[in-house]
Design a protein around this motif. Structure first.
Motif, PDB file in Angstrom:
ATOM      1  N   LEU A  19       0.788  -1.124   0.188  1.00  0.00           N
ATOM      2  CA  LEU A  19      -0.108  -0.012  -0.029  1.00  0.00           C
ATOM      3  C   LEU A  19       0.922   1.347   0.154  1.00  0.00           C
ATOM      4  CD1 LEU A  19      -3.125   0.072  -0.096  1.00  0.00           C
ATOM      5  CD2 LEU A  19      -2.945   0.627   2.393  1.00  0.00           C
ATOM      6  N   THR A  20       2.065   1.346   0.649  1.00  0.00           N
ATOM      7  CA  THR A  20       3.078   2.234   0.834  1.00  0.00           C
ATOM      8  C   THR A  20       3.378   2.612  -0.602  1.00  0.00           C
ATOM      9  OG1 THR A  20       3.577   1.609   2.828  1.00  0.00           O
ATOM     10  CG2 THR A  20       4.939   3.295   1.878  1.00  0.00           C
ATOM     11  N   ILE A  21       3.843   1.490  -1.278  1.00  0.00           N
ATOM     12  CA  ILE A  21       4.359   1.797  -2.667  1.00  0.00           C
ATOM     13  C   ILE A  21       3.374   2.318  -3.597  1.00  0.00           C
ATOM     14  CG2 ILE A  21       5.098   0.257  -4.709  1.00  0.00           C
ATOM     15  CD1 ILE A  21       6.315  -1.566  -2.772  1.00  0.00           C
ATOM     16  N   ILE A  22       1.942   1.822  -3.786  1.00  0.00           N
ATOM     17  CA  ILE A  22       1.015   2.157  -4.591  1.00  0.00           C
ATOM     18  C   ILE A  22       0.605   3.631  -3.926  1.00  0.00           C
ATOM     19  CG2 ILE A  22      -1.329   2.027  -4.918  1.00  0.00           C
ATOM     20  CD1 ILE A  22      -1.163  -1.024  -4.328  1.00  0.00           C
ATOM     21  N   GLY A  23       0.548   3.629  -2.704  1.00  0.00           N
ATOM     22  CA  GLY A  23       0.340   5.388  -2.414  1.00  0.00           C
ATOM     23  C   GLY A  23       1.167   6.067  -2.914  1.00  0.00           C
ATOM     24  N   ILE A  24       2.506   6.039  -2.630  1.00  0.00           N
ATOM     25  CA  ILE A  24       3.429   6.983  -3.018  1.00  0.00           C
ATOM     26  C   ILE A  24       3.569   7.366  -4.558  1.00  0.00           C
ATOM     27  CG2 ILE A  24       5.823   7.829  -2.758  1.00  0.00           C
ATOM     28  CD1 ILE A  24       6.108   6.449  -0.222  1.00  0.00           C
ATOM     29  N   ILE A  30      10.370   3.545  -9.693  1.00  0.00           N
ATOM     30  CA  ILE A  30       9.111   3.341 -10.364  1.00  0.00           C
ATOM     31  C   ILE A  30       8.366   4.553 -10.748  1.00  0.00           C
ATOM     32  CG2 ILE A  30       6.874   2.224 -10.046  1.00  0.00           C
ATOM     33  CD1 ILE A  30       8.155   0.132  -7.920  1.00  0.00           C
ATOM     34  N   SER A  31       8.468   5.577  -9.859  1.00  0.00           N
ATOM     35  CA  SER A  31       7.792   6.688  -9.980  1.00  0.00           C
ATOM     36  C   SER A  31       8.486   7.285 -11.165  1.00  0.00           C
ATOM     37  CB  SER A  31       7.596   7.700  -8.831  1.00  0.00           C
ATOM     38  OG  SER A  31       7.207   7.258  -7.585  1.00  0.00           O
ATOM     39  N   LEU A  32       9.598   7.497 -11.387  1.00  0.00           N
ATOM     40  CA  LEU A  32      10.481   7.927 -12.262  1.00  0.00           C
ATOM     41  C   LEU A  32      10.034   7.571 -13.909  1.00  0.00           C
ATOM     42  CD1 LEU A  32      13.917   8.557 -11.015  1.00  0.00           C
ATOM     43  CD2 LEU A  32      12.261  10.312 -11.842  1.00  0.00           C
ATOM     44  N   THR A  33       9.711   6.061 -13.646  1.00  0.00           N
ATOM     45  CA  THR A  33       9.406   5.280 -14.900  1.00  0.00           C
ATOM     46  C   THR A  33       7.613   5.542 -15.240  1.00  0.00           C
ATOM     47  OG1 THR A  33       9.207   3.248 -13.904  1.00  0.00           O
ATOM     48  CG2 THR A  33      11.207   3.963 -14.830  1.00  0.00           C
ATOM     49  N   ALA A  34       6.890   5.710 -14.283  1.00  0.00           N
ATOM     50  CA  ALA A  34       5.540   5.524 -14.493  1.00  0.00           C
ATOM     51  C   ALA A  34       4.842   6.795 -15.070  1.00  0.00           C
ATOM     52  CB  ALA A  34       4.864   5.024 -13.057  1.00  0.00           C
ATOM     53  N   TRP A  35       5.415   8.039 -14.960  1.00  0.00           N
ATOM     54  CA  TRP A  35       4.535   9.215 -15.094  1.00  0.00           C
ATOM     55  C   TRP A  35       4.565   9.417 -16.823  1.00  0.00           C
ATOM     56  CZ3 TRP A  35       6.971  13.060 -18.020  1.00  0.00           C
ATOM     57  CH2 TRP A  35       8.390  13.159 -18.171  1.00  0.00           C
ATOM     58  N   PRO A  36       5.457   8.991 -17.651  1.00  0.00           N
ATOM     59  CA  PRO A  36       5.364   9.452 -18.948  1.00  0.00           C
ATOM     60  C   PRO A  36       3.868   9.097 -19.483  1.00  0.00           C
ATOM     61  CG  PRO A  36       7.553   8.409 -18.632  1.00  0.00           C
ATOM     62  CD  PRO A  36       6.648   8.399 -17.471  1.00  0.00           C
ATOM     63  N   PRO A  37       3.360   7.727 -19.453  1.00  0.00           N
ATOM     64  CA  PRO A  37       2.107   7.541 -20.098  1.00  0.00           C
ATOM     65  C   PRO A  37       1.125   8.373 -19.551  1.00  0.00           C
ATOM     66  CG  PRO A  37       3.179   5.570 -19.239  1.00  0.00           C
ATOM     67  CD  PRO A  37       3.953   6.563 -18.695  1.00  0.00           C
ATOM     68  N   ILE A  38       1.046   8.799 -18.345  1.00  0.00           N
ATOM     69  CA  ILE A  38       0.043   9.659 -17.813  1.00  0.00           C
ATOM     70  C   ILE A  38       0.381  10.963 -18.491  1.00  0.00           C
ATOM     71  CG2 ILE A  38      -0.812  10.722 -15.717  1.00  0.00           C
ATOM     72  CD1 ILE A  38      -0.767   7.758 -15.175  1.00  0.00           C
ATOM     73  N   ALA A  39       1.470  11.371 -18.519  1.00  0.00           N
ATOM     74  CA  ALA A  39       1.629  12.824 -19.202  1.00  0.00           C
ATOM     75  C   ALA A  39       1.151  12.656 -20.661  1.00  0.00           C
ATOM     76  CB  ALA A  39       3.196  13.080 -19.204  1.00  0.00           C
ATOM     77  N   ALA A  90      -1.590  -2.039 -11.148  1.00  0.00           N
ATOM     78  CA  ALA A  90      -1.309  -3.440 -11.106  1.00  0.00           C
ATOM     79  C   ALA A  90       0.044  -3.636 -11.736  1.00  0.00           C
ATOM     80  CB  ALA A  90      -2.184  -4.007 -12.414  1.00  0.00           C
ATOM     81  N   VAL A  91       0.540  -2.798 -12.536  1.00  0.00           N
ATOM     82  CA  VAL A  91       1.870  -2.734 -13.192  1.00  0.00           C
ATOM     83  C   VAL A  91       2.911  -2.378 -12.022  1.00  0.00           C
ATOM     84  CG1 VAL A  91       3.550  -1.985 -14.957  1.00  0.00           C
ATOM     85  CG2 VAL A  91       0.982  -2.260 -15.492  1.00  0.00           C
ATOM     86  N   VAL A  92       2.444  -1.347 -11.295  1.00  0.00           N
ATOM     87  CA  VAL A  92       3.471  -1.074 -10.170  1.00  0.00           C
ATOM     88  C   VAL A  92       3.689  -2.046  -9.412  1.00  0.00           C
ATOM     89  CG1 VAL A  92       3.534   0.481  -8.408  1.00  0.00           C
ATOM     90  CG2 VAL A  92       2.820   1.453 -10.607  1.00  0.00           C
ATOM     91  N   ILE A  93       2.438  -2.854  -9.001  1.00  0.00           N
ATOM     92  CA  ILE A  93       2.786  -3.867  -7.982  1.00  0.00           C
ATOM     93  C   ILE A  93       3.605  -4.821  -8.503  1.00  0.00           C
ATOM     94  CG2 ILE A  93       1.453  -5.834  -6.869  1.00  0.00           C
ATOM     95  CD1 ILE A  93      -0.902  -3.867  -6.384  1.00  0.00           C
ATOM     96  N   ILE A 150      -0.137 -15.601  -4.816  1.00  0.00           N
ATOM     97  CA  ILE A 150      -1.773 -15.450  -4.951  1.00  0.00           C
ATOM     98  C   ILE A 150      -1.947 -14.080  -4.402  1.00  0.00           C
ATOM     99  CG2 ILE A 150      -3.681 -16.267  -3.806  1.00  0.00           C
ATOM    100  CD1 ILE A 150      -2.672 -19.168  -3.580  1.00  0.00           C
ATOM    101  N   ALA A 151      -1.266 -13.578  -3.322  1.00  0.00           N
ATOM    102  CA  ALA A 151      -1.599 -12.057  -2.993  1.00  0.00           C
ATOM    103  C   ALA A 151      -1.336 -11.090  -3.983  1.00  0.00           C
ATOM    104  CB  ALA A 151      -0.750 -11.863  -1.714  1.00  0.00           C
ATOM    105  N   ILE A 152      -0.033 -11.253  -4.611  1.00  0.00           N
ATOM    106  CA  ILE A 152       0.295 -10.512  -5.704  1.00  0.00           C
ATOM    107  C   ILE A 152      -0.529 -10.458  -7.024  1.00  0.00           C
ATOM    108  CG2 ILE A 152       2.099  -9.916  -7.403  1.00  0.00           C
ATOM    109  CD1 ILE A 152       4.362 -10.802  -5.579  1.00  0.00           C
ATOM    110  N   PHE A 153      -1.110 -11.744  -7.183  1.00  0.00           N
ATOM    111  CA  PHE A 153      -1.955 -11.749  -8.452  1.00  0.00           C
ATOM    112  C   PHE A 153      -3.293 -11.195  -8.036  1.00  0.00           C
ATOM    113  CE2 PHE A 153      -5.406 -14.879  -9.527  1.00  0.00           C
ATOM    114  CZ  PHE A 153      -5.539 -14.708 -11.060  1.00  0.00           C
ATOM    115  N   CYS A 154      -3.816 -11.500  -6.738  1.00  0.00           N
ATOM    116  CA  CYS A 154      -5.338 -10.941  -6.636  1.00  0.00           C
ATOM    117  C   CYS A 154      -5.229  -9.633  -6.661  1.00  0.00           C
ATOM    118  CB  CYS A 154      -5.617 -11.407  -5.086  1.00  0.00           C
ATOM    119  SG  CYS A 154      -6.068 -13.237  -5.008  1.00  0.00           S
ATOM    120  N   VAL A 155      -4.221  -8.900  -5.884  1.00  0.00           N
ATOM    121  CA  VAL A 155      -4.093  -7.504  -5.834  1.00  0.00           C
ATOM    122  C   VAL A 155      -3.894  -6.748  -7.316  1.00  0.00           C
ATOM    123  CG1 VAL A 155      -2.787  -5.434  -4.893  1.00  0.00           C
ATOM    124  CG2 VAL A 155      -3.477  -7.593  -3.490  1.00  0.00           C
ATOM    125  N   SER A 156      -3.111  -7.425  -8.141  1.00  0.00           N
ATOM    126  CA  SER A 156      -3.042  -6.641  -9.309  1.00  0.00           C
ATOM    127  C   SER A 156      -4.195  -7.156 -10.022  1.00  0.00           C
ATOM    128  CB  SER A 156      -1.737  -6.986 -10.163  1.00  0.00           C
ATOM    129  OG  SER A 156      -1.704  -8.531 -10.361  1.00  0.00           O
TER     130      SER A 156
END
Lengths: 300, 249
Positions: A100-105, A166-175, A226-229, A272-278
């Protein structure tokens, strides 16, 4: 006067703030569809477990008990124990906080950065657009996992460096997305009207364009989770994310890999936990896309 | 009651000449119409004047001051525009209150509530419409809100870009009567673009017929019923329009 479309519920709607009504309608819409309801359920469960997880945990997630190493699932250890005798069930519960910390931040960092760069580039156009979009292109030209690997390697392996990478690589599609949306709105009459009222570019972007881009950015962010997780788990698996003894799910799989043949539970439950959450985030994102579709705006 | 004078307005993009040379004068307090077929450059003149489109040469003066020399704030307080499509000219996620209060905030005016209420009353909408969103309004009501938004900065000149062509006939009449009433009460100068001769006949003192970016002829309203146009294109346009009206009747 043409009062043809006066609906009786308008007056009672006005008594509640608009955002509360729309949030309520949104949740109801998501609950109607089983797949998006599952997504919402997973998100809710993740938040609840992160808060009350320590109360549900049966063991300390860090205490090692080598006499009980690699125990199969039983009444004592619901999901068995790992190679150091730590209770996997308790570690999974504590791991929700890390996920949750990773997803949140990541969302808090990536959303505003992507939105700002995209809307500014799209609205101002010209040289600003060229510069911002070429920077975006450079980030997009690397596979995101490889780029985050490079960043973590440069910053040093730790949970927070993984989040930054992860943040550095995740913003370009959003932009990209925000820019494309902005380009469709900038020529509309209501933006022209705002300009004629003397609104500054900043004001137009913030007050008129951002609210229009927000739904699709939120959808994209949710689908991105999902990708971030998975990326976080991947970095953890490669030993570049959360460091032992932190109970990060990817790292748990990495260390359990060696015992996979004899002790299936060590990797299965974190998997299973990773699978369910993503999967949950993917389905929630799909549901949000249906719910926030502009064509359905009139229903809310 | 500010007069407008447009002198040698010209747009050339590369080798393409969009507007070759447009010149006309509008007296203070007058209602001036621009009429012509699609693509004849009627709306472009308004967009140039409001600087929504900026690459033009020539001179547009309001009460002797060039629009390019005016500060942005002064320009906003001098003229406002009402757009063609009321479904596209209101921000879909802004309530009427937000739509009307934004210009007040930008220009740092006081008495927001009072100004918003009087603008809504002026256009004939009840005050409790402030908390509605555009999707809760009909087309005619939206256009009234758009007019209220134009009125709230108390401009001298209103640029009307086909203000009724997206509305059905009965609502058109309401909006036109509203505009006529507002002009009588507040002494606006109107510059109205239309392709409907009936609208021009109802509203305007004088009108210009445009074709291919040029002004063919400027005529007074009285010239319409017995078609006193001198230029062949203007004569043809008015004759066709009169003939159509007779067929409809």
């Amino acid at each position: 006067m043409t009062d043809l479309n006066l609906t009786p519920n308008v007056t009672q709607k006005a008594s509640k703030p608009q955002w509360l009504v729309s949030t309520q309608n949104l949740v109801l819409f998501l609950l109607k569809n089983p797949t998006s309801a599952y997504g919402l359920f997973v998100l809710a469960l993740l938040i609840i477990l992160a808060i009350i997880g320590p109360l549900l945990a049966t063991h300390d997630p860090y205490i090692q008990d080598l006499r009980n190493a690699l125990q199969a699932p039983s009444a004592e250890h619901y999901f068995g124990t790992d190679e150091l005798g730590r209770d996997i069930y308790s570690r999974l519960l504590y791991g929700t906080r890390i996920s949750l910390t990773i997803i949140g931040i990541v969302s808090v960092v990536v959303g505003p950065i992507g939105l700002t760069i995209g809307t500014v580039a799209g609205y101002l156009g010209g040289k600003v657009d060229t510069v911002l979009m070429r920077i975006t292109d450079i980030f997009l030209s690397f596979p995101s996992l490889i780029l985050s690997l490079a960043f973590v390697a440069a910053l040093g392996p730790s949970l927070y460096n993984a989040i930054i990478a992860i943040s550095l690589t995740a913003w370009p599609p959003i932009a990209r997305l925000a820019r494309a949306e902005t380009l469709t709105f900038r020529q509309t009459d209501y933006i022209a009207a705002a300009r004629l009222q003397g609104a500054s570019s900043f004001r137009i972007i913030w007050r008129s364009i951002v609210p229009m881009c927000l739904p699709s950015v939120i959808i994209r962010l949710t689908l991105n989770m999902a990708v971030v997780i998975l990326t976080a788990a991947g970095l953890g698996f490669l030993g570049l994310g959360a460091q032992p003894p932190l109970p990060e799910w990817g790292a748990m799989i990495a260390t359990g890999r060696r015992y996979m043949i004899d002790s299936w539970w060590v990797v299965t439950f974190p998997g299973i936990a990773i699978f369910c959450v993503s999967l949950g985030f993917n389905l929630l994102g799909d549901g949000l896309r249906d719910a926030l579709d502009p064509k359905q705006l009139n229903r809310r | 009651m500010k007069p407008v004078s447009i002198d040698k307005l010209r747009i050339q993009l590369g080798s393409a000449v969009i507007l070759p040379d447009v010149s006309f004068e509008v007296n203070g307090g007058e209602c001036f119409g621009l009429i012509g077929e699609s693509g004849s450059g009627k709306s472009t003149v308004l967009r140039c004047m409001s600087l929504l489109f900026n690459s033009w040469s020539g001179d547009i003066r309001i009460d002797g001051t060039s629009v390019r020399e005016m500060s942005a704030f002064e320009r906003c307080r001098t003229f406002q525009m009402v757009f063609q499509d009321p479904y596209g000219s209101l921000h879909p996620r802004h309530s009427v209150r937000t739509t009307l209060s934004e210009p007040l905030k930008i220009h740092k005016l006081d008495n927001h509530q009072q100004r918003m209420e009087s603008a809504l009353t002026d256009v004939g909408l009840p005050v409790d419409f402030l908390d509605r969103y555009p999707h809760q309004l009909s087309g005619g009501q939206r256009q009234r809100v758009a007019i209220a938004r134009a009125l709230i900065l108390e401009p001298d000149i209103l640029l009307l870009d086909e203000p009724t062509s997206a509305l059905d006939v009965s609502v058109q009449a309401e909006i036109l009567n509203l505009l006529v009433r507002l002009r009588e009460e507040k002494g606006f100068t109107y510059l109205i673009v239309s392709h409907d001769l009936a609208v021009v006949d109802h509203m305007c003192d004088r009108f210009a017929v445009m074709q291919g970016g040029k002004i063919v002829e400027i005529l007074p309203r009285e010239a319409i019923p017995d078609n006193q146009a001198a230029m062949p294109y203007a004569k043809e346009l008015i004759a066709a329009s009169l003939k159509y009206e007779r067929t409809v009747e």
